[in-house]
Design an enzyme around this catalytic site. Structure first.
Site, PDB file in Angstrom:
ATOM      1  N   THR A   1       6.375   6.592   1.614  1.00  0.00           N
ATOM      2  CA  THR A   1       5.705   5.293   2.031  1.00  0.00           C
ATOM      3  C   THR A   1       6.954   4.337   2.918  1.00  0.00           C
ATOM      4  O   THR A   1       8.101   4.954   2.894  1.00  0.00           O
ATOM      5  CB  THR A   1       5.404   4.534   0.564  1.00  0.00           C
TER       6      THR A   1
ATOM      7  N   ARG B   1      -8.766   6.827  -4.070  1.00  0.00           N
ATOM      8  CA  ARG B   1      -7.748   6.344  -4.615  1.00  0.00           C
ATOM      9  C   ARG B   1      -6.737   5.327  -4.143  1.00  0.00           C
ATOM     10  O   ARG B   1      -6.585   5.694  -2.780  1.00  0.00           O
ATOM     11  CB  ARG B   1      -6.800   7.566  -5.075  1.00  0.00           C
ATOM     12  N   VAL B   2      -6.408   4.135  -4.905  1.00  0.00           N
ATOM     13  CA  VAL B   2      -5.828   3.218  -4.078  1.00  0.00           C
ATOM     14  C   VAL B   2      -4.614   3.085  -5.067  1.00  0.00           C
ATOM     15  O   VAL B   2      -4.777   3.122  -6.388  1.00  0.00           O
ATOM     16  CB  VAL B   2      -6.715   1.948  -4.012  1.00  0.00           C
TER      17      VAL B   2
ATOM     18  N   ASP C   1      -0.430   1.396  -5.572  1.00  0.00           N
ATOM     19  CA  ASP C   1       0.390   0.165  -5.638  1.00  0.00           C
ATOM     20  C   ASP C   1       0.494  -0.831  -4.448  1.00  0.00           C
ATOM     21  O   ASP C   1       0.814  -1.905  -4.379  1.00  0.00           O
ATOM     22  CB  ASP C   1       1.779   0.310  -6.514  1.00  0.00           C
TER      23      ASP C   1
ATOM     24  N   THR D   1       8.418   1.941  -3.590  1.00  0.00           N
ATOM     25  CA  THR D   1       7.983   3.223  -3.199  1.00  0.00           C
ATOM     26  C   THR D   1       7.935   4.242  -4.408  1.00  0.00           C
ATOM     27  O   THR D   1       8.998   4.289  -5.113  1.00  0.00           O
ATOM     28  CB  THR D   1       8.646   3.739  -2.109  1.00  0.00           C
ATOM     29  N   GLY D   2       6.874   4.955  -4.608  1.00  0.00           N
ATOM     30  CA  GLY D   2       7.115   5.948  -5.771  1.00  0.00           C
ATOM     31  C   GLY D   2       5.734   6.213  -6.182  1.00  0.00           C
ATOM     32  O   GLY D   2       4.662   6.202  -5.528  1.00  0.00           O
TER      33      GLY D   2
HETATM   34  N1  ASP Z   1       3.696   4.274  -3.941  1.00  0.00           N
HETATM   35  C1  ASP Z   1       2.582   4.955  -3.065  1.00  0.00           C
HETATM   36  C2  ASP Z   1       1.441   5.111  -3.784  1.00  0.00           C
HETATM   37  O1  ASP Z   1       1.438   5.536  -4.751  1.00  0.00           O
HETATM   38  C3  ASP Z   1       3.196   6.175  -2.675  1.00  0.00           C
HETATM   39  C4  ASP Z   1       4.849   6.153  -2.025  1.00  0.00           C
HETATM   40  O2  ASP Z   1       5.529   5.158  -2.139  1.00  0.00           O
HETATM   41  O3  ASP Z   1       5.190   7.252  -1.496  1.00  0.00           O
HETATM   42  O4  ASP Z   1       0.385   5.385  -2.987  1.00  0.00           O
END
Ligand code: ASP
Length: 292
Positions: free
Chosen positions: A161, A189-190, A192, A211-212
């Protein structure tokens, strides 16, 4: 004495030790340096976080914008949000298809509608109505940054992200985050990223971008939690690490970037690495992927 400014950006906490990130490191340093110059010249935190995220989306180096990866149905559904303090104005788009810069659509939702979030077809209709740039040829546009990164079996919540947080010389805080979501996500799918409090937050205390594995960031209200902790006396760094600790205790991973109203910054992560760059309130630019 002039007021401090500071900034942190991230290119995702899905970095793998098996890969080198030379192009991303050079790019993030360049983007952070440009952002520092903009803040030093008096640009607003809102404008700067938006410009930074557009630059990250357009690079194709991260799993956002033209670097997006498709969902299990082969569609590119992108999420983004933006927020600014101290008024907690926020705008977001979820599962947006067909437009070049989701963050610009999120900003338009904030500034030109009475709503906080638009999703799916409604978000695309709004983007078209606002004159935002459509993608003429999806196959040519998306460079699939994530696909080449490593093996990302569906269901493992592997991720990437982009995001940015900033404090400007007027003392305002802003945060912006944009993503294609986790690899191999289900259609619809949505995560955070478009949800204020979960993946993005800005108020009078802090600006935070996450991010995660988004499911965990939603369940912990990760980004807003940092603000609540700061308001109750923790330092920004303690607050971000504590929020990440809750995610880790639940079995999740990722990272947070944050800045507070004094210009302190933080960028902890509990995954293998997090692509990130920062500008300290002393004006120094830094960049790192694996070092803590
Ligand atoms: N947090 C983002 C999600 O779950 C993915 C990411 O941060 O890489 O959509």
């Amino acid at each position: 004495m002039s007021r401090p400014y500071a900034l942190v950006l991230h290119g995702g906490a899905g970095a793998r030790r098996s890969r080198s990130y030379e192009a991303e490191i050079a790019h993030m340093a360049e983007v952070a340096t440009r952002a520092r110059d903009r803040l030093a010249a008096g640009a607003s935190a809102l404008d700067v976080v938006c410009e930074v995220v557009v630059g990250l989306e357009d690079s194709g180096l991260y799993v956002a914008g033209c670097g997006a990866s498709p969902n299990l149905a082969g569609a590119f559904e992108l999420d983004a949000s933006i927020m600014t303090g101290p008024e907690r104005r926020a705008g977001a788009v979820a599962a947006l298809q067909g437009f070049r810069n989701p963050i610009l659509c999120a900003r338009a939702v904030m500034e030109r509608t009475p709503h906080v979030m638009l999703a799916g077809e409604g978000a695309a209709l709004f983007a078209a109505d606002q004159g935002l740039e459509p993608i003429a040829d999806e196959a040519a546009w998306y460079t699939k940054a994530g696909a080449g990164e490593d093996n990302h079996p569906p269901g493992t919540l592997s991720h990437g992200t982009v995001g940015c947080v900033a404090l400007d010389t007027a003392g305002r805080l802003a945060a912006a985050t944009s993503t294609a979501g986790v690899f191999g996500k289900m259609a619809g799918r949505v995560g955070d990223t478009p949800i204020p409090a979960a993946g993005t937050w800005a108020d009078g205390h802090v600006a935070v971008s996450g991010t995660g594995q988004g499911e965990y960031f939603i369940r912990t209200a990760a980004c807003a939690q940092v603000s609540w902790r700061v308001a109750s006396g923790q330092s920004l760094d303690e607050a971000a690490r504590a929020a990440l600790g809750e995610i880790e205790a639940m079995g999740g991973n990722g990272g947070l970037i944050g800045v507070d109203r004094e210009g302190n910054i933080t960028h902890p992560f509990n995954s293998q690495g997090m692509k990130r760059a920062w500008v300290t309130r002393e004006g120094e630019v830094g960049v790192d992927v694996f070092g803590i």
